[in-house]
Design a protein around this motif. Structure first.
Motif, short mmCIF file in Angstrom:
data_model
loop_
_atom_site.label_atom_id
_atom_site.label_comp_id
_atom_site.label_asym_id
_atom_site.label_seq_id
_atom_site.Cartn_x
_atom_site.Cartn_y
_atom_site.Cartn_z
N LEU A 172 0.84 -1.21 0.00
CA LEU A 172 0.00 0.00 0.00
C LEU A 172 0.87 1.26 0.00
N GLN A 173 1.99 1.22 0.71
CA GLN A 173 2.90 2.37 0.72
C GLN A 173 3.62 2.54 -0.61
N SER A 174 3.80 1.43 -1.33
CA SER A 174 4.50 1.49 -2.61
C SER A 174 3.61 1.97 -3.75
N ALA A 175 2.32 2.03 -3.51
CA ALA A 175 1.39 2.43 -4.56
C ALA A 175 1.53 3.92 -4.87
N PRO A 176 1.68 4.29 -6.13
CA PRO A 176 1.73 5.71 -6.48
C PRO A 176 0.40 6.40 -6.23
#
Length: 373
Positions: free
Chosen positions: A82-86
């Motif tokens: 979720l943190q890696s999602a742009p």
């Protein structure tokens, strides 16, 4: 990207806190240290800091909470994805599913029913679910194919995809990538029911509703109806080099896409093949050599965990660079298990002490606290 390293360290601290004793905490660190040596030979008897029998008991006998470890790891994976999602429009979550074989010979009495022959290969056959979001890629789960008259690989894949948490499926647009073995009518219908896009290989002799074969199509991006399906699919193809020759592979999409787009997505499926090579030849997935089903499951789980930790540390230190898995694993060992790395370094010096003495080199270890006093 520095937060990824903190994320990996927090996961390690949490896992160590789940161990019921200091002895088992040491065993967990020693076992993960073996995997992070990335030599492809992480067998317990190769450990320099714990006896092989102690690590074998840790895997096969001791009552540490395996399921809770899995839940903690998955929770951390979800947070990292979720943190890696742009930001902005919902990004794509690539869900890659494939079957791999951990080849084995010999007898395994405790789980003989799981050792099967498939396509001429005898061993443990795993259906693996692999998640990709941008540069973040992690194994999510696996199921064991138990042979004929049991759940098929397609049924296992459907169950694996159904295990994806709502936190991921609601935050991302899901696209399922798979090879020809998962292009059955049952699989396509199950994914359509879940409203997931599917890009999957298709056999060249697959029948269309009008009686023609897929190989007779001449235009990429053509919408057709396959025999047994009540909805249209779009067909394209790509060429792969095999034995010096180009081999034509057909790909279908359940979404109406351009032929070039389907081809691009179709090539993305091969990311899992690179994962299989790395997890086997660097982390020793296929070298479980345990005599209990619990031991095998724990081995596979810790091996997948080691890959995740190394991948996170690599992303924290080298961002988008192509990983050298040996270098990345060494960095992960130093960053996440410094005591294990220090012990291994000291043992290497001790093993070379006779050589150093013959060269007139004396090595003495002094604790920094002693120097301060």
């Amino acid at each position: 990207m520095e937060t990824i390293l903190g994320h990996a360290q927090a996961l390690v601290y949490t896992l160590l806190s789940l161990m019921p004793s200091a002895y088992q905490r040491d065993s967990l660190q020693a076992m993960l240290g073996l995997f992070l040596e990335a030599q492809g030979q992480p067998s317990p008897q190769h450990s320099l800091i714990k006896s092989g029998s102690a690590l074998s008991r840790f895997l096969n006998e001791y009552a540490w909470p395996t399921r809770q470890v899995v839940r903690v790891v998955r929770r951390q994976i979800v947070q990292q994805l979720l943190q890696s999602a742009p930001k902005g429009r919902r990004p794509w979550l690539q869900v890659v599913v494939d079957l791999t074989t951990l080849e084995k010979c010999g007898k395994f009495k405790a789980f003989a029913s799981l050792i099967r022959v498939l396509q001429g290969k005898r061993g443990l056959h795993l259906v693996v679910l692999y998640l990709v979001v941008g540069e973040c890629r992690v194994p999510w789960s696996f199921r064991v194919w138990r042979g004929k008259h049991q759940r098929t690989a397609v049924q296992l894949a459907i169950r694996l995809i159904g295990s994806l948490p709502p936190a991921l499926t609601s935050a991302f647009r899901v696209v399922i990538l798979a090879d020809t073995a998962f292009g059955s009518v049952a699989f396509l219908k199950a994914m359509r029911k879940r409203r997931y896009s599917v890009i999957v290989g298709v056999r060249c002799d697959r029948k269309l509703a009008d009686g023609r074969c897929v190989s007779k199509l001449v235009k990429k991006g053509q919408q057709v109806r396959l025999e047994g399906l009540n909805f249209p699919v779009t067909i394209s193809w790509l060429y792969l080099k095999r034995d010096g020759q180009l081999e034509k592979r057909f790909v279908l999409s359940t979404r109406p896409l351009k032929g070039s787009t389907i081809t691009w997505w179709g090539r993305r499926r091969w990311s899992i093949e690179g994962f299989f090579k790395t997890i086997k030849h660097r982390f020793g997935l296929h070298r479980f050599a345990q005599q209990t089903l619990k031991g095998v499951y724990r081995w596979l789980m810790l091996c997948f965990l080691s890959f995740v930790l190394v991948h996170w540390v690599h992303r924290a230190t080298h961002a988008k660079a192509t990983p050298d898995w040996k270098v990345a694993a060494t960095a992960a060992l130093d960053a996440l298990f410094p005591e294990v790395a220090a012990c291994l370094a000291l043992l290497q010096v001790e093993r070379a002490r006779s050589l150093l003495d013959s060269l007139g080199i004396a090595v003495h270890f002094v604790h920094l606290a002693e120097l301060k006093t």
